[in-house]
Motif scaffolding. Structure first.
Motif, mmCIF file in Angstrom:
data_model
loop_
_atom_site.group_PDB
_atom_site.id
_atom_site.type_symbol
_atom_site.label_atom_id
_atom_site.label_comp_id
_atom_site.label_asym_id
_atom_site.label_seq_id
_atom_site.Cartn_x
_atom_site.Cartn_y
_atom_site.Cartn_z
ATOM 1 N N PRO A 119 -87.073 -14.676 159.566
ATOM 2 C CA PRO A 119 -85.835 -14.489 158.794
ATOM 3 C C PRO A 119 -84.610 -15.073 159.496
ATOM 4 O O PRO A 119 -83.757 -15.694 158.852
ATOM 5 N N GLN A 120 -84.546 -14.886 160.827
ATOM 6 C CA GLN A 120 -83.415 -15.416 161.571
ATOM 7 C C GLN A 120 -83.423 -16.939 161.589
ATOM 8 O O GLN A 120 -82.377 -17.590 161.502
ATOM 9 N N LEU A 121 -84.626 -17.501 161.696
ATOM 10 C CA LEU A 121 -84.760 -18.958 161.715
ATOM 11 C C LEU A 121 -84.363 -19.549 160.359
ATOM 12 O O LEU A 121 -83.679 -20.584 160.300
ATOM 13 N N TYR A 131 -71.732 -30.604 154.767
ATOM 14 C CA TYR A 131 -70.265 -30.623 154.754
ATOM 15 C C TYR A 131 -69.718 -31.778 155.590
ATOM 16 O O TYR A 131 -68.794 -32.486 155.174
ATOM 17 N N CYS A 132 -70.303 -31.977 156.773
ATOM 18 C CA CYS A 132 -69.856 -33.084 157.631
ATOM 19 C C CYS A 132 -70.157 -34.436 156.986
ATOM 20 O O CYS A 132 -69.413 -35.405 157.190
ATOM 21 N N VAL A 155 -80.456 -22.618 157.194
ATOM 22 C CA VAL A 155 -79.590 -22.724 156.019
ATOM 23 C C VAL A 155 -78.163 -23.056 156.448
ATOM 24 O O VAL A 155 -77.507 -23.926 155.870
ATOM 25 N N ILE A 156 -77.683 -22.360 157.500
ATOM 26 C CA ILE A 156 -76.346 -22.629 158.022
ATOM 27 C C ILE A 156 -76.255 -24.062 158.534
ATOM 28 O O ILE A 156 -75.283 -24.777 158.268
ATOM 29 N N ILE A 216 -74.920 -32.556 165.772
ATOM 30 C CA ILE A 216 -74.798 -31.951 167.105
ATOM 31 C C ILE A 216 -74.538 -30.448 166.994
ATOM 32 O O ILE A 216 -75.153 -29.642 167.692
ATOM 33 N N ILE A 217 -73.633 -30.066 166.085
ATOM 34 C CA ILE A 217 -73.327 -28.647 165.886
ATOM 35 C C ILE A 217 -74.568 -27.897 165.412
ATOM 36 O O ILE A 217 -74.870 -26.800 165.883
ATOM 37 N N ALA A 218 -75.308 -28.511 164.475
ATOM 38 C CA ALA A 218 -76.520 -27.874 163.944
ATOM 39 C C ALA A 218 -77.555 -27.655 165.050
ATOM 40 O O ALA A 218 -78.166 -26.585 165.145
#
Length: 392
Positions: free
Chosen positions: A212-214, A227-228, A219-220, A184-186
């Motif tokens: 580049p922004q995408l 991590y989740c 990646v984030i 959901i966060i992603a």
């Protein structure tokens, strides 16, 4: 974007990735196991919270609050004693502790903002004053927080040091609610990126390339989901994470989306010009140190819940962790520059270094050496960059 520009813009991100990979190798993968990933958040929650408040102090001109760790001790001591010796509900005790922290902030903010006592001197005095009061309240003893079911202490721990559990989803070994939250966060981050670009385009603002922004946001997103997933394979999402996320969102909004938030940058950039433009610089200083103490109070409660007790040494050197996170995360030693995103990276970098060194069994003395070296390198980088841009 040129390679040199890319490296300069994302220096700390690259450093974080490099350090993470390094300690993953040195610990033979132990850093990446689910429990250590969960502990990485729990053990550094107070740093993330404190760093948000410290950022505002640093923005006003490179000033810092040296009384942070002592305020953590004092508020934690009051909370522990009230939990042990009064019949007050846990929520009432939490509110009273935060009120005490706010009073401390008002006290320091008044002397710094309106009487113009140098922040270093005022907060240095507070460091001794609040530490002493904390030890007096504790009676020079360690006060434990009762965790027995049905006690006030148990309720307190559930508010700060429990895990989110969704019936049905979290019945087995995998806490699926954590993984779903990560997705959901992603998705929200991805949607926010496109909405933000659309709004800027509508206003005619110049923007960087979409690709580049995408790539950056994907990646984030991948890191968030991974991590989740790690958290899902341990105990799930800690309640403490929600407190940290709430603080980060509030301070990110204040510093980037409000006029008052920009005043902190203006004061740090040129206080005299800011004052002549009609901005109440006294109020800016006052609010910086008032908010810092309030967050220190919240950190005191978070630490008390995680450790399960409070003593006279609780909070020792916490101010240094907060200051280090800000400078490592790109806040300028001259003031007027720094972001909440940057300090998050700085805090995580320090957290990975701390945990990695602990896992490999590095002596505590050498851990101080490593952290000091990292901080020095970050400040040198800032000073050299400012010389190149002509800022002094």
């Amino acid at each position: 974007m040129k390679v040199g520009t890319f490296i300069k813009k994302y220096t700390m991100v690259i450093a974080l990735v490099a350090v993470f990979i390094l300690f993953s190798v040195l610990t033979e993968g132990r850093l990446l196991n689910a429990q250590n990933m969960s502990n990485l958040l729990l053990q550094n929650a107070y740093v993330l919270v404190l760093a948000c408040g410290m950022l505002l102090c640093i923005l006003t001109g490179g000033n810092v609050d040296l009384s942070v760790g002592s305020t953590v001790c004092l508020v934690g001591a009051v909370g522990a004693q009230m939990l042990a010796n009064t019949g007050l509900p846990a929520v009432v005790i939490i509110v009273l502790c935060l009120v005490i922290a706010a009073i401390i902030g008002v006290w320091q903010g008044f002397w710094i903002g309106y009487v113009h006592i140098p922040p270093f001197i005022c907060t240095l005095a507070g460091m001794f004053l609040f530490r002493g009061l904390g030890r007096v309240i504790l009676g020079s003893k360690t006060v434990a927080i009762a965790a027995s079911e049905g006690t006030t202490g148990s309720t307190f721990l559930k508010i700060f040091y429990s895990y989110i559990s969704v019936p049905g989803l979290d019945a087995g070994d995998v806490k699926w609610s954590a993984f779903i939250l990560g997705i959901i966060i992603a998705v929200c981050l991805l949607i926010y990126t496109f909405v933000s670009r659309a709004r800027k385009a509508a206003k005619g603002y110049k923007q960087g390339g979409l690709i580049p922004q995408l790539i950056k946001i994907l990646v984030i997103d991948a890191l968030v989901v991974i991590y989740c997933w790690k958290l899902a394979n341990y105990k799930g999402i800690p309640i403490m994470a929600l407190w940290v996320i709430a603080v980060i969102i509030i301070y990110a909004f204040i510093t980037s989306k409000t006029a008052f938030g920009r005043y902190f940058y203006a004061v740090g950039g040129n206080e005299k010009a800011t004052k002549l433009s009609g901005i109440n610089t006294k109020k800016v200083y006052f609010m910086a140190y008032a908010s810092m103490s309030l967050l220190a109070g919240l950190s005191g409660l978070l630490v008390a819940a995680r450790v399960g007790s409070v003593n006279g040494d609780t909070g020792t050197s916490y101010e240094m962790d907060a200051i280090g996170s800000c400078f490592i995360g790109g806040a300028s030693a001259y003031g007027g520059s720094g972001t909440v995103t940057g300090i998050i990276i700085g805090a995580i970098l320090l957290g990975v270094i701390n945990q990695g060194m602990s896992i490999i069994g590095l002596d505590n003395n050498w851990q101080y050496v490593v952290k000091g070296a990292v901080l020095l390198i970050a400040v040198i980088f800032d000073v050299v960059s400012n010389k190149k841009t002509g800022k002094s």
